[in-house]
Design a protein around this motif. Structure first.
Motif, PDB file in Angstrom:
ATOM      1  N   TRP A 213       0.829  -1.210   0.000  1.00 31.62           N
ATOM      2  CA  TRP A 213       0.000   0.000   0.000  1.00 31.62           C
ATOM      3  C   TRP A 213       0.860   1.256   0.000  1.00 31.62           C
ATOM      4  O   TRP A 213       0.575   2.224  -0.709  1.00 31.62           O
ATOM      5  N   GLU A 214       1.891   1.250   0.820  1.00 34.95           N
ATOM      6  CA  GLU A 214       2.740   2.434   0.868  1.00 34.95           C
ATOM      7  C   GLU A 214       3.445   2.647  -0.475  1.00 34.95           C
ATOM      8  O   GLU A 214       3.656   3.774  -0.912  1.00 34.95           O
ATOM      9  N   TYR A 215       3.792   1.529  -1.143  1.00 40.38           N
ATOM     10  CA  TYR A 215       4.389   1.644  -2.478  1.00 40.38           C
ATOM     11  C   TYR A 215       3.365   2.211  -3.471  1.00 40.38           C
ATOM     12  O   TYR A 215       3.686   3.090  -4.286  1.00 40.38           O
ATOM     13  N   ALA A 216       2.118   1.730  -3.395  1.00 40.88           N
ATOM     14  CA  ALA A 216       1.074   2.167  -4.331  1.00 40.88           C
ATOM     15  C   ALA A 216       0.840   3.670  -4.221  1.00 40.88           C
ATOM     16  O   ALA A 216       0.719   4.375  -5.225  1.00 40.88           O
ATOM     17  N   PHE A 217       0.771   4.190  -2.972  1.00 36.10           N
ATOM     18  CA  PHE A 217       0.477   5.611  -2.796  1.00 36.10           C
ATOM     19  C   PHE A 217       1.692   6.490  -3.097  1.00 36.10           C
ATOM     20  O   PHE A 217       1.530   7.687  -3.378  1.00 36.10           O
ATOM     21  N   SER A 218       2.894   5.948  -3.040  1.00 35.07           N
ATOM     22  CA  SER A 218       4.078   6.740  -3.378  1.00 35.07           C
ATOM     23  C   SER A 218       4.443   6.588  -4.858  1.00 35.07           C
ATOM     24  O   SER A 218       5.323   7.298  -5.354  1.00 35.07           O
ATOM     25  N   HIS A 219       3.796   5.652  -5.585  1.00 39.53           N
ATOM     26  CA  HIS A 219       4.024   5.453  -7.020  1.00 39.53           C
ATOM     27  C   HIS A 219       2.664   5.353  -7.723  1.00 39.53           C
ATOM     28  O   HIS A 219       2.348   4.345  -8.368  1.00 39.53           O
ATOM     29  N   ILE A 220       1.857   6.405  -7.586  1.00 38.68           N
ATOM     30  CA  ILE A 220       0.475   6.369  -8.096  1.00 38.68           C
ATOM     31  C   ILE A 220       0.446   6.163  -9.609  1.00 38.68           C
ATOM     32  O   ILE A 220      -0.355   5.367 -10.127  1.00 38.68           O
ATOM     33  N   GLU A 221       1.318   6.859 -10.328  1.00 39.10           N
ATOM     34  CA  GLU A 221       1.292   6.740 -11.796  1.00 39.10           C
ATOM     35  C   GLU A 221       1.581   5.310 -12.240  1.00 39.10           C
ATOM     36  O   GLU A 221       0.894   4.763 -13.105  1.00 39.10           O
ATOM     37  N   GLU A 222       2.570   4.654 -11.637  1.00 34.22           N
ATOM     38  CA  GLU A 222       2.906   3.265 -11.981  1.00 34.22           C
ATOM     39  C   GLU A 222       1.754   2.330 -11.602  1.00 34.22           C
ATOM     40  O   GLU A 222       1.398   1.428 -12.364  1.00 34.22           O
ATOM     41  N   SER A 223       1.174   2.583 -10.418  1.00 29.49           N
ATOM     42  CA  SER A 223       0.071   1.733  -9.952  1.00 29.49           C
ATOM     43  C   SER A 223      -1.126   1.829 -10.890  1.00 29.49           C
ATOM     44  O   SER A 223      -1.755   0.820 -11.233  1.00 29.49           O
ATOM     45  N   VAL A 224      -1.464   3.064 -11.310  1.00 29.84           N
ATOM     46  CA  VAL A 224      -2.589   3.255 -12.231  1.00 29.84           C
ATOM     47  C   VAL A 224      -2.335   2.516 -13.537  1.00 29.84           C
ATOM     48  O   VAL A 224      -3.244   1.866 -14.090  1.00 29.84           O
ATOM     49  N   GLU A 225      -1.106   2.574 -14.051  1.00 23.56           N
ATOM     50  CA  GLU A 225      -0.779   1.917 -15.318  1.00 23.56           C
ATOM     51  C   GLU A 225      -0.984   0.399 -15.215  1.00 23.56           C
ATOM     52  O   GLU A 225      -1.547  -0.232 -16.119  1.00 23.56           O
ATOM     53  N   ILE A 226      -0.539  -0.193 -14.087  1.00 21.56           N
ATOM     54  CA  ILE A 226      -0.676  -1.649 -13.896  1.00 21.56           C
ATOM     55  C   ILE A 226      -2.149  -2.017 -13.775  1.00 21.56           C
ATOM     56  O   ILE A 226      -2.612  -2.995 -14.378  1.00 21.56           O
ATOM     57  N   ILE A 227      -2.923  -1.232 -12.981  1.00 19.80           N
ATOM     58  CA  ILE A 227      -4.365  -1.535 -12.808  1.00 19.80           C
ATOM     59  C   ILE A 227      -5.083  -1.389 -14.142  1.00 19.80           C
ATOM     60  O   ILE A 227      -5.942  -2.209 -14.497  1.00 19.80           O
ATOM     61  N   PHE A 228      -4.750  -0.348 -14.904  1.00 18.84           N
ATOM     62  CA  PHE A 228      -5.417  -0.091 -16.185  1.00 18.84           C
ATOM     63  C   PHE A 228      -5.230  -1.263 -17.150  1.00 18.84           C
ATOM     64  O   PHE A 228      -6.158  -1.630 -17.891  1.00 18.84           O
ATOM     65  N   LYS A 229      -4.018  -1.862 -17.127  1.00 13.16           N
ATOM     66  CA  LYS A 229      -3.728  -2.934 -18.072  1.00 13.16           C
ATOM     67  C   LYS A 229      -4.137  -4.311 -17.567  1.00 13.16           C
ATOM     68  O   LYS A 229      -4.541  -5.176 -18.343  1.00 13.16           O
ATOM     69  N   LYS A 230      -4.048  -4.536 -16.264  1.00 13.63           N
ATOM     70  CA  LYS A 230      -4.160  -5.905 -15.759  1.00 13.63           C
ATOM     71  C   LYS A 230      -5.357  -6.126 -14.834  1.00 13.63           C
ATOM     72  O   LYS A 230      -5.849  -7.241 -14.716  1.00 13.63           O
ATOM     73  N   TYR A 231      -5.798  -5.085 -14.136  1.00 16.37           N
ATOM     74  CA  TYR A 231      -6.882  -5.234 -13.157  1.00 16.37           C
ATOM     75  C   TYR A 231      -7.991  -4.216 -13.461  1.00 16.37           C
ATOM     76  O   TYR A 231      -8.346  -3.396 -12.621  1.00 16.37           O
ATOM     77  N   ASN A 232      -8.573  -4.265 -14.643  1.00 14.74           N
ATOM     78  CA  ASN A 232      -9.535  -3.233 -15.046  1.00 14.74           C
ATOM     79  C   ASN A 232     -10.817  -3.849 -15.585  1.00 14.74           C
ATOM     80  O   ASN A 232     -11.240  -3.563 -16.694  1.00 14.74           O
ATOM     81  N   SER A 233     -11.412  -4.726 -14.796  1.00 15.14           N
ATOM     82  CA  SER A 233     -12.646  -5.399 -15.233  1.00 15.14           C
ATOM     83  C   SER A 233     -13.810  -4.422 -15.405  1.00 15.14           C
ATOM     84  O   SER A 233     -14.791  -4.732 -16.059  1.00 15.14           O
ATOM     85  N   GLN A 234     -13.710  -3.219 -14.789  1.00 15.98           N
ATOM     86  CA  GLN A 234     -14.791  -2.221 -14.920  1.00 15.98           C
ATOM     87  C   GLN A 234     -14.549  -1.261 -16.082  1.00 15.98           C
ATOM     88  O   GLN A 234     -15.349  -0.349 -16.306  1.00 15.98           O
TER      89      GLN A 234
END
Length: 901
Positions: free
Chosen positions: A233-254
């Motif tokens: 979680w601490e990594y996700a909030f300190s690397h928001i842009e990277e986290s968004v990119e991974i979610i957009f490509k891999k975890y984006n069922s919505q």
């Protein structure tokens, strides 16, 4: 010291490697989105793997009960809401590991509206709430601070579609601050947020939990999962842009956009790091506050002892090392001795740190206790506001004996009592008349509604109370079930509605009086309508009789004038005869206008829908007016649109009548030596016929244009003196055009000229069919014998002369009885039958003739002064073949003879 720490690290690595690749299943509470970014990053960045775990992240599906799945072992760990506190109070053995968000994003939003600025504005609004009562607990608590009850608004089932708010299907909607407002911004809709934490109801969100059984069986695995998750979680909030990119490509069922994910990330980061609390921290005091809110809302009455063991306490480093060394250093006595030595040194070091930490914890607990006391003080103020300082009466009822156990000062004032002692420990029926207005005993009815309120949770009704002084008054009562400590009570609100009831009673009396007046008025209107209908029928009958009486002598005048004119060689006498003919035509036109106006008034004027030749109608009427125009040296120019359907359905007579009226007026008012232009067009977009008649005549004064369609009105009082006319032509034309699905209008300039135009609906276009060849009447020779049935001597002579011109023999019968006798002994090829005769009418005679063998096939033509359309139908229905109206049009007379002979 560094060597000691290095040795400890070696042992820790050995311990972790011994538990590598342990499987853990994690159940999310919703679909994939940034809300769960820390779990994804812990997996994708290898934090779980480094902790020796193989974590399966399971997306939410409808129908899943996360708590039950974790307790039953379907999932090892789950993500839940603050309602987990309620689950614990219900006896479910769960343990809260960490709270990802220190404040919940669950809020109530509305569009930016001037009538929705405060919570007090929620009254009479439509609010979309989730059916998860535990989820909306903070929302309900927030509304309760402003005395907003469920009865004050309309609850709408949640559709989870923000467009329902954007398009005003509802006024307010519960949403997540991190999601739906983004779509409101996208839609360009301003919004207002009503956040429970602004009113002191601050819940946790996304709490990671497991079962006590799983924790006890896998303490190391839980600890590794807990620490790796927080790291993710601490990594996700300190690397928001990277986290968004991974979610957009891999975890984006919505199928969320990156913009939506960034918006969600920034909102949630603020909620995760809110306040001074350590990331993921769960505070016992806040858990206790949340439990108290659930109790006040009546969701539970369990004691706080049920919360024991709810919050997870990670194993400290000493215990971990102790277990590690117990397992690993058995291999060597030397290792054990070394471990004991190291631990003794380390323990001293830890004790120093723990003393400092203990001092820090005591200080923190002292601050938290101070805040808790401040919050309790605020809750006491809230109690005073809701109970003692409420605008209406407030009481508490103990459902064990149905008696009042507490009340505020407003109740004492409402009852005109001296003190609360006059109210408390009394049954509601003791402060009421013996019977309620519906006939029920007050004590029995009070017990029944109290029982019902306990079953439903809340119940509102009206009640007739009695003051201590004996005066009765109406009150609006709301009973709400609440939990105080471990006891269920009824929270009662009173509102004096005595004045409202009196107004309602007065309104009902007025309504009854008004209804009676309306009934009397309706009866009078019906009676007056019958009188008017009778008067109109009398008027119609009078006009019909008048028409008959005028047409009969007029028939003789017109007929003999035609005969004299045809045989006269003296031009001067022919001119005088022409004047008589024109005067007769004008008189006939006036009679026809009056009859049409009468039919319009009595609503008996009907429009036919039969095949007609539209082009031929306009050509024929224009040709009829050539002679009149020629007298004033006026030229009529007829332009017909090539797209105008030749055959259509309509009423040829009425179309001719409207066009004739307008063209006649144009000739009448046009200046000598000018042109009249007639344009006939087809409006394909509306399937209508359009006709305009343009003259360069006297024009109409602008102030008089609005009156020219009124009955008996002309543009100027001098018009009727100068040009003649009844003033009915345009009024009748307007009605006829509207009945034919069109409209009529005029554009005019005084002294320059006028343009009259009208439209007629063409309901069904009929394909053009080539007409049969026309055989000229002059080429036909007739040979027949005709029976004239007529009681008027003038008309007898006229018909004889007309038949003689065609070399036809004729006999005369003076009434219907004579006609029947003559048909018995003579053969006739055609019968001209007057309708209105003494002794036996033409209709009666026709019915008799049609029953005999000598008269069933002979053509019978009605010659009548009754020229109404209903009369024509009457003639046909009684056995006649056709009819001629008086005065007789010689051309039509000949056409009838050629048709039937």
């Amino acid at each position: 010291m560094k060597s000691l720490l290095l040795l400890i690290a070696v042992f820790l690595v050995a311990s972790i490697s011994a538990f590598a690749n342990d499987k853990v299943s994690l159940q999310l509470l919703w679909k994939h989105q940034f809300e769960f970014a820390g779990f994804y990053m812990a997996k994708e960045k290898g934090f779980y793997t480094q902790a020796g775990l193989d974590v399966e992240i399971k997306e939410f599906n409808y129908g899943i009960n996360i708590v039950d799945d974790v307790l039953s072992g379907v999932s090892d760990v789950g993500v839940g809401r603050s309602s987990l506190v309620l689950e614990k109070l219900k006896g479910k053995d769960i343990v809260l590991l960490s709270a990802i968000y220190q404040s919940s994003p669950y809020v109530l939003i509305s569009k930016q509206r001037p009538d929705l600025l405060n919570i007090e504005d929620f009254k009479n609004k439509k609010i979309m709430l989730s059916d998860d009562t535990a989820l909306v607990a903070s929302i309900l608590s927030m509304m309760k601070t402003k005395d907003i009850k469920p009865s004050d608004y309309t609850e709408v089932p949640h559709s989870f579609n923000i467009n329902d708010l954007v398009h005003d299907k509802v006024d307010l909607m519960t949403t997540y601050l991190s999601n739906e407002p983004f779509h409101m911004i996208e839609a360009g809709a301003g919004f207002k947020v009503f956040d429970p934490k602004d009113y002191g109801f601050d819940f946790y969100a996304d709490i990671v939990f497991t079962s006590k059984n799983y924790l006890d069986s896998n303490p190391k695995k839980v600890e590794n999962f807990h620490s790796a998750t927080l790291k993710g979680w601490e990594y996700a909030f300190s690397h928001i842009e990277e986290s968004v990119e991974i979610i957009f490509k891999k975890y984006n069922s919505q199928n969320k956009s990156k913009e939506a994910l960034f918006y969600e990330a920034n909102i949630l980061k603020e909620l995760a790091y809110k306040g001074e609390a350590k990331f993921g921290n769960i505070n016992e005091v806040r858990i206790q506050e949340i439990a108290n809110i659930y109790k006040l809302l009546g969701f539970t009455n369990k004691s706080d002892t049920y919360l024991s063991g709810l919050i997870y306490e990670p194993y400290d480093l000493f215990n971990i090392l102790k277990k590690i060394f117990t397992l690993k250093l058995i291999l060597s006595v030397t290792g054990i001795i070394l471990f004991i030595y190291l631990m003794s040194i380390y323990k001293q070091y830890i004790l120093k740190i723990e003393n400092k930490n203990l001092e820090k914890i005591v200080n923190e607990k002292t601050k938290e206790l101070q805040k808790y006391n401040e919050k309790l003080e605020k809750q006491k103020e809230l109690y005073d506001l809701v109970f003692e300082k409420a605008s209406g009466g407030v009481l508490l009822i103990d459902p064990k004996n149905n008696k009042f156990i507490e009340c505020n000062d407003q109740v004492v004032e409402l009852l005109n009592a001296k003190s609360k002692e006059d109210v408390l420990n009394r049954h509601p029926s003791e402060l009421s008349p013996e019977f309620q207005p519906d006939g029920q005993r007050s004590d029995e009815k009070a017990d029944a509604v109290i029982k019902l309120a306990m079953e439903l949770g809340t119940y509102s009704f009206e009640w007739l109370h009695k003051r201590v002084t004996g005066e009765e008054f109406w009150a609006e009562i709301i009973l709400t079930k609440i939990a105080i400590d471990t006891n269920d009570m009824l929270y009662v609100t009173w509102k004096d509605i005595n004045e409202k009831k009196q107004v309602q009673q007065e309104l009902q009396k007025s309504k009854n009086t008004l209804q009676l007046l309306n009934e009397n008025l309706e009866e009078k209107i019906k009676e007056r309508t019958r009188e008017l209908e009778n008067a109109l029928n009398v008027k119609s009958n009078f006009l019909a009789n008048m028409s008959h009486e005028i047409r009969t002598p007029l028939n003789g005048i017109v007929g003999f004038v035609d005969i004299l004119y045809k045989n006269e060689t003296d031009d001067a006498k022919k001119d005088k005869l022409q004047i008589i003919k024109k005067s007769s035509d004008l008189l006939l036109s006036i009679i026809n206008d009056i009859l049409d106006f009468s039919k319009i008034e009595s609503k008996k004027l009907l429009i036919e829908s039969v095949p007609i030749d539209t082009i031929e109608i306009f050509k024929h009427i224009t040709e009829l007016f050539f002679d009149n125009a020629k007298e004033k040296e006026i030229c009529i120019v007829l332009n017909i649109d090539k797209d105008l359907p030749k055959k259509t359905l309509g009423d040829a007579t009425r179309l001719k009548q409207v066009f004739s009226n307008i063209l006649s007026n144009a000739i009448k008012f046009a200046n000598e030596g000018t042109n009249i232009v007639v344009n006939v067009k087809y409006l394909s977009d509306s399937n209508k016929l359009y006709c305009e008649v343009i003259d360069s005549g006297i024009g109409i004064e602008p102030s008089r244009i609005e009156f020219i369609y009124n009955s008996f009105e002309q543009a100027d009082s001098s018009v009727s003196r100068s040009y003649g006319g009844t003033g009915l032509g345009l009024a009748i034309s307007k009605t006829l055009v509207e009945l034919m699905g069109g409209n009529i209008g005029v554009e005019s300039e005084l002294g320059v000229g006028s343009k009259f135009y009208f439209t007629v609906a063409l309901h069904e276009v009929i394909p053009d069919i080539t007409a049969k060849p026309y055989v000229s009447e002059q080429n036909k020779k007739l040979s027949a014998k005709v029976l004239i049935v007529e009681d008027n001597k003038t008309n007898q002579l006229l018909l004889e002369l007309l038949l003689e011109e065609l070399n036809l023999d004729s006999d005369i019968a003076n009434d219907g009885i004579e006609a029947i006798e003559m048909l018995k002994t003579n053969r006739y090829d055609l019968v001209l039958m007057d309708e209105n005769m003494p002794n036996m009418s033409g209709l009666e005679a026709t019915r008799v003739i049609r029953t005999t063998k000598y008269g069933k096939d002979v053509p019978i033509i009605a010659v009548t002064a009754n020229a109404l359309k209903d009369d024509k139908n009457k003639f046909i229905q009684n056995g006649m073949n056709d009819y001629l109206s008086k005065p007789i049009d010689v051309k039509k007379f000949k056409q009838i003879l050629y048709r039937y002979l």
